[in-house]
Each structure stands twice: as C-alpha cells, then as structure tokens.
Design an enzyme around this catalytic site. Structure first.
Site, mmCIF file in Angstrom:
data_model
loop_
_atom_site.group_PDB
_atom_site.id
_atom_site.type_symbol
_atom_site.label_atom_id
_atom_site.label_comp_id
_atom_site.label_asym_id
_atom_site.label_seq_id
_atom_site.Cartn_x
_atom_site.Cartn_y
_atom_site.Cartn_z
ATOM 1 N N ASP A 126 -3.045 -3.860 -17.712
ATOM 2 C CA ASP A 126 -4.119 -4.785 -17.525
ATOM 3 C C ASP A 126 -5.427 -4.645 -18.043
ATOM 4 O O ASP A 126 -6.284 -3.839 -17.563
ATOM 5 C CB ASP A 126 -4.116 -4.654 -15.818
ATOM 6 C CG ASP A 126 -2.811 -5.296 -15.121
ATOM 7 O OD1 ASP A 126 -2.401 -4.442 -14.239
ATOM 8 O OD2 ASP A 126 -2.619 -6.361 -15.215
ATOM 9 N N ASP A 178 3.231 -11.573 -11.231
ATOM 10 C CA ASP A 178 2.264 -10.255 -11.125
ATOM 11 C C ASP A 178 1.323 -10.589 -9.995
ATOM 12 O O ASP A 178 0.491 -11.388 -9.953
ATOM 13 C CB ASP A 178 1.735 -10.062 -12.638
ATOM 14 C CG ASP A 178 0.648 -8.918 -12.472
ATOM 15 O OD1 ASP A 178 0.040 -8.764 -13.565
ATOM 16 O OD2 ASP A 178 0.484 -8.340 -11.552
HETATM 17 C C1 DX5 Z 1 -4.647 -8.064 -11.225
HETATM 18 C C2 DX5 Z 1 -3.409 -7.180 -11.676
HETATM 19 C C3 DX5 Z 1 -2.744 -6.780 -10.499
HETATM 20 C C4 DX5 Z 1 -1.708 -5.687 -10.912
HETATM 21 C C5 DX5 Z 1 -0.679 -5.316 -9.904
HETATM 22 O O1 DX5 Z 1 -5.375 -8.385 -12.199
HETATM 23 O O2 DX5 Z 1 -2.589 -7.664 -12.740
HETATM 24 O O3 DX5 Z 1 -1.754 -7.859 -10.110
HETATM 25 O O4 DX5 Z 1 -1.232 -5.976 -12.125
HETATM 26 O O5 DX5 Z 1 -1.201 -4.987 -8.753
HETATM 27 P P1 DX5 Z 1 -0.453 -4.723 -7.494
HETATM 28 O O6 DX5 Z 1 0.961 -4.675 -7.625
HETATM 29 O O7 DX5 Z 1 -1.099 -3.577 -6.649
HETATM 30 O O8 DX5 Z 1 -0.876 -6.064 -6.804
#
Ligand code: DX5
Length: 232
Positions: free
Chosen positions: A37, A179
């Site tokens: 990310d 995601d």
């Molecule tokens: C947001 C990130 C999150 C991450 C996943 O910018 O992209 O969505 O990847 O996080 P969780 O699985 O903890 O929501």
C-alpha cells in the site's frame, strides 16, 4: 474458466522493522501475492513505502508484488516501482488526468496495469480502459489506513464491475480485487458480489491462530461463498 479465488495481504499491519522476514512469513502462510500500500500523504492522509523499501523485501520471497499506488501523481514514479520488483501497478482512476495513457504506459515499462476505484467513484469511470488492465480494484474503505470497517454498499459496484468484465469477455483473464475491511465476516459477501482476489491486512494479523490459519480460513470462506452463489 473464471479466475480462481486469490488471497493477498496488505503489509500495512506488518512489522516494518522486519519486512523481509514478514513477507517470507506471508509466503509460508500461503498467500498468492503481496500487496504494497503505497501512500504519499497527499492523495491519502498517510505515508508508507518508497520503492527502495519494497526493493529491500524483494529477495525475501518469490511471490509477485503489486504496488497499490495511492499517490497523486503515479506517472512520476511508476518506473521506480517496477525496478523495485513490482509485477503489477494499481493506479487510482481518481489520480490520473489521462488514465488511458497512464495505464498504457505501465504496460510499456514492464509491469501489468491495474485500476482502482474509491468508494464514491462509479464503475463507469473504467468502462473504456478494461482492455488495458489485468485487475480492477474496488475499494471497500476510503483509502489511507488499515483496520477500517467494510463498506457493504460497495457490493452493487462489485457486481457491476463483474458484469462489465463478463460482458467484455475478460472474466477469464482479469482479476476483480476488493480491498478494505475484508475479514471472515465480510469475505463471503464480497465474493458473492463478484470479487475473486481479496486483500486482507488486519484480519490476517489479528487471528490468534496465526497467519496460515487466517489465510486458509479466508480462502475456504471465499470458495464456499462462490460455490453458494453459483447455485442461486
Ligand atoms: C487502505 C488500505 C487497506 C489495507 C487493508 O488504504 O489499502 O484497505 O490494504 O486493510 P484492512 O484489511 O485492515 O482493512
């Protein structure tokens, strides 16, 4: 044949002081690829991985890397993330003035291109670039942080993107990724809506039985949800 169910981690919750060991542990836990990310503190209110950080982890796993570029100007450093060892670059439709050209350029510099949609962005925004991508990402949180709540009102958009891919004859070659807030309690609905590649961050790291159990449970639940939706 539709694309298989794939489970991939966001490394946001990982221990940044041990990223090499962390990606090796994720590979051992059975994930299908690693998502980085990338955040610039401008497009989203957080700052994470530069290309050199990703490059430092490259040798610790054979898994593909994808860079989720949550950055205002992805064209500026796309080449650097490819050189760092990313096989796929995910560009946000919201950050590219000339999205078609930016995606085409990613395909020219040695990676595959993918496009992401924030919660407020309609699926129609990507209707004319599907031929340029091998993945569409529908965000189920507003980007910037892990551990947020899954936005279930995105499910109709997931289904709309799945329909767009089906109608374009692309569901056999293009992944539909979701995601944000993916957990044992939400992965079934996201999969039933049409997703086949699920990103999880906090749900993997908070499983008391460990990463391998978390990955296996998510994969099982997603496959069960796909099978159930196929019979309805
Ligand atoms: C947001 C990130 C999150 C991450 C996943 O910018 O992209 O969505 O990847 O996080 P969780 O699985 O903890 O929501």
């Amino acid at each position: 044949m539709a694309r298989p169910i794939l489970i991939a981690p966001s490394v946001l919750p990982a221990d940044f002081s041990r990223l090499g060991e962390e990606v090796a542990a994720l590979e051992a836990a059975g994930v299908d690829l690693i998502q980085w990310d990338v955040m610039d503190g401008q497009f989203v209110p957080n700052l994470t991985f530069g290309p050199d950080v990703i490059a430092s982890a490259r040798a610790h796993t054979t898994l593909p890397f994808e860079a989720h570029l949550m950055v205002l100007n992805p064209d500026l450093m796309a080449q650097r993330y490819v050189e760092a060892g990313c096989q796929r670059l995910i560009l946000h439709a919201e950050t590219c003035t000339h999205l078609h050209r930016s995606l085409a350029r990613v395909n020219e510099i040695g990676a595959t291109a993918a496009v992401a949609l924030n919660p407020a962005t309609p699926a129609s925004a990507i209707a004319h670039v599907l031929d340029l991508v091998d993945l569409v990402l529908v965000m189920t949180v507003n980007p910037g942080f892990g551990g947020q709540a899954y936005i279930s009102t995105m499910e109709p958009k997931i289904t709309e993107v799945r329909r767009m891919l089906d109608e374009a004859g692309l569901s056999d070659t293009v992944d539909l990724e979701v995601d944000g807030g993916i957990s044992p309690s939400t992965i079934g609905a996201a999969t039933a809506a049409g997703a086949n590649l699920l990103i999880a961050g906090s749900a993997l790291y908070r499983d008391p039985l460990g990463l391998e159990h978390a990955v296996s449970e998510l994969r099982t639940l997603a496959n069960e949800a796909r099978a159930a939706s196929a019979t309805t």
